[in-house]
Structure formats: C-alpha cells, structure tokens
Design an enzyme around this catalytic site. Structure first.
Site, short mmCIF file in Angstrom:
data_model
loop_
_atom_site.label_atom_id
_atom_site.label_comp_id
_atom_site.label_asym_id
_atom_site.label_seq_id
_atom_site.Cartn_x
_atom_site.Cartn_y
_atom_site.Cartn_z
N ARG A 62 0.84 -1.27 -0.20
CA ARG A 62 0.11 0.10 -0.16
C ARG A 62 0.78 1.25 0.08
O ARG A 62 2.02 1.20 0.62
CB ARG A 62 -0.88 0.01 1.39
CG ARG A 62 -1.85 -1.26 1.38
CD ARG A 62 -2.77 -0.97 2.43
NE ARG A 62 -3.75 0.42 2.52
CZ ARG A 62 -3.62 1.08 3.44
NH1 ARG A 62 -2.90 0.85 4.46
NH2 ARG A 62 -4.22 2.21 3.69
N LYS A 127 3.23 -8.90 11.65
CA LYS A 127 2.49 -9.01 10.17
C LYS A 127 2.94 -10.26 9.67
O LYS A 127 4.07 -10.77 9.55
CB LYS A 127 3.04 -7.71 9.52
CG LYS A 127 2.28 -7.67 8.09
CD LYS A 127 2.52 -6.41 7.53
CE LYS A 127 1.77 -6.18 6.09
NZ LYS A 127 1.76 -4.86 5.56
N ARG A 260 -2.22 2.89 14.30
CA ARG A 260 -1.19 2.22 15.09
C ARG A 260 -2.10 1.69 16.31
O ARG A 260 -2.76 2.74 17.00
CB ARG A 260 -0.11 3.17 15.36
CG ARG A 260 0.87 3.59 14.30
CD ARG A 260 1.42 2.49 13.80
NE ARG A 260 2.46 2.65 12.77
CZ ARG A 260 1.96 2.43 11.58
NH1 ARG A 260 1.13 1.91 11.16
NH2 ARG A 260 3.04 2.91 10.46
#
Length: 263
Positions: A62, A127, A260
């Site tokens: 992204r 992630k 976040r």
C-alpha cells in the site's frame, strides 16, 4: 536453521484445487521472477488469471511501499477478477479478501491469526501478510494481490521495518506453499463468486470474529490530523469506525489513514 525449498508448481497447485475453483479460473502462471505479480496481472492478465512468482524485483504494498520478496520463501500471488456489473459495495472487497486468506490459513492448520484493518494479516502482534487491490479502468476488472510470509528466514527479512512472522515460524516446520496457494484460491474464488450478492450481516459477523482492532484503543494518522479513540468495527462501506474520546464517531476510509495500536 535451514529448510528445503519446494518450488511453486502450477500442476501441483492444480492437484489441490476442487473442480469449482478450476472452472472459475482461466490460467495459472508461475514465473521464476517478475517485477510485480500485480503489474503482470494488470498488464497481461485476463479475467480469472492467477500470477505467482518465486521472487519479485519490485513488489509493492500500500501507498507505494516496497514489499520484500526474497526468492522461493513466500507467496506472491495476484488474481485478476471481473465483475459485471460492478457491485456498489466494491470497497468491501479488500476486507472480504482478508477473510478468505484467514479462512484458508485455518484450512492449513494455522490458528490464532487475525486481520488488522484494512488489509493486513497478523499473528501475535506481527505482520504475516498483506493485500493490495488495484482496479483496471472502470473498476469492472480488479487485480487482487496477496503477499504471505511462508518460509522466510530472519536474515531474509532483516530489512523489514516492522515486526513480522511467517507460517514456518508459527508452525515450527517448513510449509508447502503449493498447498497454501490452493487453499487461498479456493476460499477466495468462493467469496468472489458470492460477492455481488454479499450478505452484509454475515460479512459483519465474519469480520468481527477476525478483527484485531475491535474494542482496542487506537491512534490514527490522516494527513496532518492525528486522532485517538476506540476502534468499533467497520461500516457498510468498509470504513473503520472510531469512537473518539468526546463520544463522537468518525468513519475513516483505508485510503486516508494508517493505524497504530494505542498505548
């Protein structure tokens, strides 16, 4: 610690696919290297084409970020899909793709993962994968890109600027990427076929079960604006709902924010 690399194979993947998925797809292409599987699907793919690569020289995430793509370690997959007509709820496609990936991982005996809005797969705060959608022309054609860390070793991911993990680290053993690709395609094709008549209530329920931000204090950065509040799921357009500290509610689109977890 080292692991044997099992190369990606169209025929091997095909052996894992059910008949319905095979009939829904057009071509399955596996390359040693491309600049970006999304770029290949955008420029050369037709409806139903799947592009896979052992390595990407210019993988992208992204906002133009680079997606680290070492050779033979992960899954870099792009599927070009066509909708006629274009569904009004097309903005939900990224989230629905995330649900398909999450379901596919459970099919492969991976548990404990979840989705971080709008398009990241996480495990234990790290992630595991990401999703990038790119529309073609009038948006009737969409390229769905999926990057998933599978057998990437720590040294290969040393340049990644955030905590990450892989299926190998989670399971403690080398993972068959061909089987994972097949599981993703089966779950994804099924959801894509159902997408034009999406059951919104079922979608909301599915998302809530996977939503890692639900009920969490978050900090949102949008341009020069910084907000803090309580994440409260997504609306019918796939926007993140934030309950601000003054009690007001703000809906945020994936194009304008990064999220976040708050302290």
């Amino acid at each position: 610690m080292s692991f044997t690399v099992e190369p990606l194979s169209a025929s091997n993947i095909g052996c894992h696919l059910d008949t319905a998925t095979v009939l829904a797809l057009h071509g399955l292409y596996v390359f040693p290297e491309v600049d970006s599987t999304n770029a290949w699907a955008l420029q050369q793919g037709v409806c139903g084409d799947v592009c896979l690569a052992e390595q990407q020289s210019a993988g992208r995430g992204r906002r133009g970020r680079q997606w680290q793509s070492p050779w033979g370690a992960n899954i870099y997959l792009s599927l070009r899909w066509c909708f006629t007509p274009v569904p009004e709820h097309l903005p939900l496609l990224s989230l629905v793709t995330g649900l398909a990936v999450a379901d596919a991982l459970e099919d492969c005996a991976i548990h404990g993962h979840g989705l971080k809005w709008p398009n990241d797969v996480y495990y234990d705060g790290k992630k595991l994968g990401g999703i990038l959608l790119e529309a073609v022309g009038s948006q009737a054609h969409v390229v769905i890109g999926i990057g998933l860390n599978v057998n990437m070793l720590p040294e290969a991911g040393a340049v990644i600027d955030q905590p990450w993990t892989s299926l190998q680290q989670i399971s403690g053993q080398s993972v068959d990427r061909n089987a994972v690709v097949a599981a993703i395609l089966q779950r994804l094709v099924r959801r894509l076929q159902d997408f034009p008549c999406l059951d919104m209530a079922q979608f909301q329920q599915d998302w809530q079960q996977r939503d890692l931000l639900q009920g969490r204090e978050v900090q949102v950065h949008s341009g020069r604006e910084s907000l803090q509040g309580l994440a409260s799921g997504v609306d019918h357009c796939g926007q993140l709902r934030i309950i601000l500290h003054d009690g007001s509610i703000k809906n945020l689109s994936s194009a304008e924010v990064s999220v976040r977890l708050g302290m």
